[in-house]
Each structure stands twice: as structure tokens, then as C-alpha cells.
Motif scaffolding. Structure first.
Motif, mmCIF file in Angstrom:
data_model
loop_
_atom_site.group_PDB
_atom_site.id
_atom_site.type_symbol
_atom_site.label_atom_id
_atom_site.label_comp_id
_atom_site.label_asym_id
_atom_site.label_seq_id
_atom_site.Cartn_x
_atom_site.Cartn_y
_atom_site.Cartn_z
ATOM 1 N N PHE A 1 -8.732 -29.131 40.041
ATOM 2 C CA PHE A 1 -8.000 -28.336 39.202
ATOM 3 C C PHE A 1 -6.865 -27.004 40.735
ATOM 4 O O PHE A 1 -6.600 -26.728 40.923
ATOM 5 N N GLY A 2 -8.513 -26.927 40.858
ATOM 6 C CA GLY A 2 -8.816 -25.998 42.135
ATOM 7 C C GLY A 2 -7.892 -26.526 43.102
ATOM 8 O O GLY A 2 -7.377 -26.115 44.077
ATOM 9 N N LEU A 3 -8.371 -27.842 43.314
ATOM 10 C CA LEU A 3 -8.225 -28.435 44.577
ATOM 11 C C LEU A 3 -5.834 -28.936 44.586
ATOM 12 O O LEU A 3 -5.475 -28.837 45.837
ATOM 13 N N GLY A 4 -5.953 -29.076 43.026
ATOM 14 C CA GLY A 4 -4.861 -29.525 42.576
ATOM 15 C C GLY A 4 -4.188 -28.505 43.262
ATOM 16 O O GLY A 4 -2.790 -28.100 44.273
ATOM 17 N N ALA A 5 -4.304 -27.110 43.274
ATOM 18 C CA ALA A 5 -3.817 -25.582 43.564
ATOM 19 C C ALA A 5 -3.766 -25.548 44.762
ATOM 20 O O ALA A 5 -2.930 -24.914 45.469
ATOM 21 N N TYR A 6 -4.504 -25.542 45.189
ATOM 22 C CA TYR A 6 -4.430 -25.298 47.076
ATOM 23 C C TYR A 6 -4.532 -26.680 47.702
ATOM 24 O O TYR A 6 -3.277 -26.366 48.881
ATOM 25 N N ILE B 1 -4.703 -34.833 36.169
ATOM 26 C CA ILE B 1 -4.028 -33.884 34.796
ATOM 27 C C ILE B 1 -3.933 -32.820 35.667
ATOM 28 O O ILE B 1 -3.691 -31.535 35.096
ATOM 29 N N ALA B 2 -5.304 -32.569 35.169
ATOM 30 C CA ALA B 2 -6.437 -31.175 36.497
ATOM 31 C C ALA B 2 -4.943 -30.381 37.115
ATOM 32 O O ALA B 2 -5.142 -29.435 37.027
ATOM 33 N N ALA B 3 -4.786 -31.396 38.556
ATOM 34 C CA ALA B 3 -4.133 -30.787 39.363
ATOM 35 C C ALA B 3 -3.240 -30.380 38.478
ATOM 36 O O ALA B 3 -2.585 -29.222 39.124
ATOM 37 N N ILE B 4 -2.434 -31.057 37.577
ATOM 38 C CA ILE B 4 -0.756 -30.271 37.234
ATOM 39 C C ILE B 4 -0.869 -28.895 36.790
ATOM 40 O O ILE B 4 -0.217 -28.309 36.913
ATOM 41 N N GLY B 5 -2.134 -29.143 36.252
ATOM 42 C CA GLY B 5 -2.775 -27.507 35.632
ATOM 43 C C GLY B 5 -2.737 -26.373 36.618
ATOM 44 O O GLY B 5 -2.565 -25.125 36.377
ATOM 45 N N GLY B 6 -3.641 -27.095 37.991
ATOM 46 C CA GLY B 6 -3.705 -26.203 38.839
ATOM 47 C C GLY B 6 -2.073 -25.462 39.718
ATOM 48 O O GLY B 6 -2.344 -24.599 40.128
#
Length: 339
Positions: free
Chosen positions: A61-66, A224-229
Motif C-alpha cells: 500500500f505504502g510502496l504504491g503511494a510512494y 490492488i493494495a497499490a491502487i489503494g495507496g
């Protein structure tokens, strides 16, 4: 698949109706809650249907946000940055999962490894303060974090989306991810993953390589978690290393436990409920958020171990069963009278 489409339709109605009823501040908060619901959905998929307890789902999740933030700053737009975020988180999960699953690491150690990776990200990024720590032209920002560029139209990088428009994008992403997960668990791949969750040895004796299926669902859940991020950093406006902290890692587990493993809508609904509960508790000083969440976790583990959604489903099924039995019992009598 029918219940999935019904809940998706409810989500579509809410998506188009909420901006006309709710205030702008509530819409912005909802966007954040939606991003967290996508994170909960990713864990519901990998844990509830894949049987993989990932304590560090917030790492993806955080890796996708960054990755989105760094990419958007360097690319000058959000379209390719979104794809980069999904690709980076999925690739990292695939590499990590390869060593974990093909190394036959047990479930307990898998949870420890994923949690450790999350804390490593938390500690590492906090130490990247200063102008020397940057990716391309984007500074990582250390413990202060970095401002995330807003979403823009794919064909016009200068046309940024307003908060109401970001809400539409977030809801559409949640609905599409939910439909995708509902479709995936009903495919052959999903049914095999559930079979491996129930009895891995039996599945392997039937000729299925459990390592490949685990790696597949683990990688998909990371994407999917990256999309959330991506949605999260757009809702909040910036991203900091706190996204990787232990509190967020534990909170994601609580969402799935409360909502119910083995369901998709349960963790999503629990995320919204607990998000607004903790927000309400944040406005007072009598009760501590962590204390309340701990009590909720203990309550559900001891008294409602299946979670809210499975408990409601079982209760509904028990109420319908006597009616079906009584109808079957009446049929021979009515047939006898008509004869």
C-alpha cells in the motif's frame, strides 16, 4: 457472483448520490476511507481466499503511494505514475513471494517476514531527509514526507481533478476492484486457491503447484493494495513514512477480522465503520483509540470469530431453512387433497 454485482450496484448509486448530499469535507474524508477499503479488500483476497496471513499488506500500500508520488513528479502527470505504482508493488510482491513460497516458509514466518519488511520501509524512508535523497527530480522527504501530485486527466496533464472528481475516481476504483476480486474467486484459479487454503497437501496431491497459486494471489493482492495507496495519497495530499507503521499494519488485520474472512464486502464495510469510529473518537479525550480497537478485536475474536458478514449470512440461512422445511412438508398434503 450475483451478490457481488448487487453490492457493486449499491456502490454505483452511492457514488453518484453522495456528492449531492454530503459536504465537501465529508467527501474528502470518504475518499481516504475508500482508499483504506481497497487496502482491506486486498488483504481479504489474499488472507480470506488464499489463506496467506500477510501482516505487512501496508508495505505494498505504502510502496504504491510512494511509487505514484515519485513517478508523478518525474513524469509530470499521474497516468503513467498510476501504472508504475501498480507495477512496482506487484513486482516487489512477486520477488518477495518467490523466495517465501518456493522456500516453503511456514505461515507463521511468512507473517513475521512481511511485517518485518513493512517496518524496514518505515525505518528506511524516515532516514531519507535532505536534498541528497531523491529519485530523479523528486525528493523522498524523510519523516516529513512529500506532497503527492493530484490526479489529472489522461489526455491533459494540466487539467487536475477536484476533490469531488477524485471521489468519483476512488469509488469507481473500489467498485472495479471489488468486482474483479469477486470474479477472480469464482474462477478456476480462485477455487484452487480456496482449496489450497483448506488443505494444501490434498491440493498438491491432485496435481496443483500450491507455490505458484500462492505467488499469483499474493502478487495480485499487492497490485490492488497499490491502487489503494494511490487513492490514499491523493485523498490526503501527501505521503509520509507513517503509512508503514505498526498501527496501520494491525488496523488492516482488524478490518478483515471484524468484517469476516472469506468475504469481500465484510472487510470493506468494516473499514468504513471503524474509520468513522476512530475519527469520532479522535475528537474526544476520554477514550483512547488503541484501547477501543483492542476491545473490538478481542470481542470479535472471542464472541464473533467469523466476523460480521459471515455471521449475518449464517443467521439468515438458519431463518430460511425452517421455512423451506415447512413448505416441503406441506406439499404432499396439498397434493393429496387435490387428488
Amino acid at each position: 457472483m450475483r451478490p457481488v454485482l448487487i453490492f457493486a450496484l449499491i456502490g454505483v448509486i452511492f457514488m453518484f448520490g453522495a456528492p449531492y448530499v454530503l459536504q465537501l469535507f465529508t467527501i474528502i474524508n470518504l475518499t481516504t476511507a475508500i482508499a483504506l477499503a481497497v487496502l482491506a479488500l486486498s488483504l481479504a483476497l489474499v488472507w480470506g481466499f488464499g489463506g496467506i496471513l500477510c501482516f505487512g499488506q501496508v508495505a505494498f500500500f505504502g510502496l504504491g503511494a510512494y511509487a505514484y508520488t515519485m513517478g508523478a513528479i518525474n513524469f509530470g502527470g499521474s497516468t503513467w505514475a498510476i501504472l508504475l505504482a501498480i507495477a512496482v508493488s506487484s513486482a516487489f510482491a512477486a520477488i518477495l513471494g518467490y523466495f517465501v513460497f518456493f522456500g516453503r516458509v511456514s505461515d507463521v514466518y511468512l507473517g513475521v517476514i512481511t511485517l518485518t519488511v513493512t517496518l524496514i520501509f518505515f525505518s528506511l524512508i524516515r532516514r531519507t531527509s535532505g536534498p541528497d535523497f531523491k529519485i530523479g527530480i523528486a525528493q523522498i522527504g524523510g519523516f516529513n514526507g512529500v506532497t503527492s501530485p493530484p490526479l489529472n486527466l489522461p489526455w491533459d496533464t494540466s487539467a487536475f481533478l477536484f476533490p469531488e472528481q477524485v471521489f468519483y475516481v476512488a469509488m469507481a476504483a473500489l467498485i472495479l476492484c471489488y468486482i474483479f476480486c469477486g470474479w477472480l474467486v469464482n474462477t478456476h484459479f480462485g477455487r484452487v486457491c480456496v482449496g489450497i487454503r483448506e488443505n494444501e497437501l490434498r491440493a498438491e496431491l491432485l496435481g496443483y503447484d500450491s507455490r505458484l497459486y500462492k505467488l499469483g494471489i499474493f502478487t495480485i493482492s499487492a497490485g490492488i493494495a497499490a491502487i489503494g495507496g494511490v487513492l490514499f495519497c491523493n485523498g490526503v495530499g501527501r505521503i509520509t513514512p507513517d503509512v508503514f507503521n505498526l498501527y496501520n499494519a494491525a488496523l488492516t488485520i482488524i478490518w478483515v477480522i471484524v468484517g469476516g474472512r472469506g468475504t469481500l464486502i465484510g472487510p470493506v464495510a468494516a473499514t468504513f465503520g471503524l474509520f468513522y469510529l476512530t475519527s469520532a473518537l479522535g475528537g474526544q479525550s476520554t477514550l483512547n483509540n488503541n484501547l477501543v480497537l483492542g476491545i473490538i478485536l478481542i470481542f470479535f475474536v472471542l464472541l464473533v470469530p467469523k466476523g460480521v458478514a459471515p455471521t449475518i449470512i449464517d443467521w439468515t440461512a438458519r431463518r430460511r431453512k425452517p421455512r423451506r422445511v415447512s413448505r416441503r412438508a406441506r406439499r404432499p398434503r396439498s397434493e393429496g387433497r387435490s387428488a
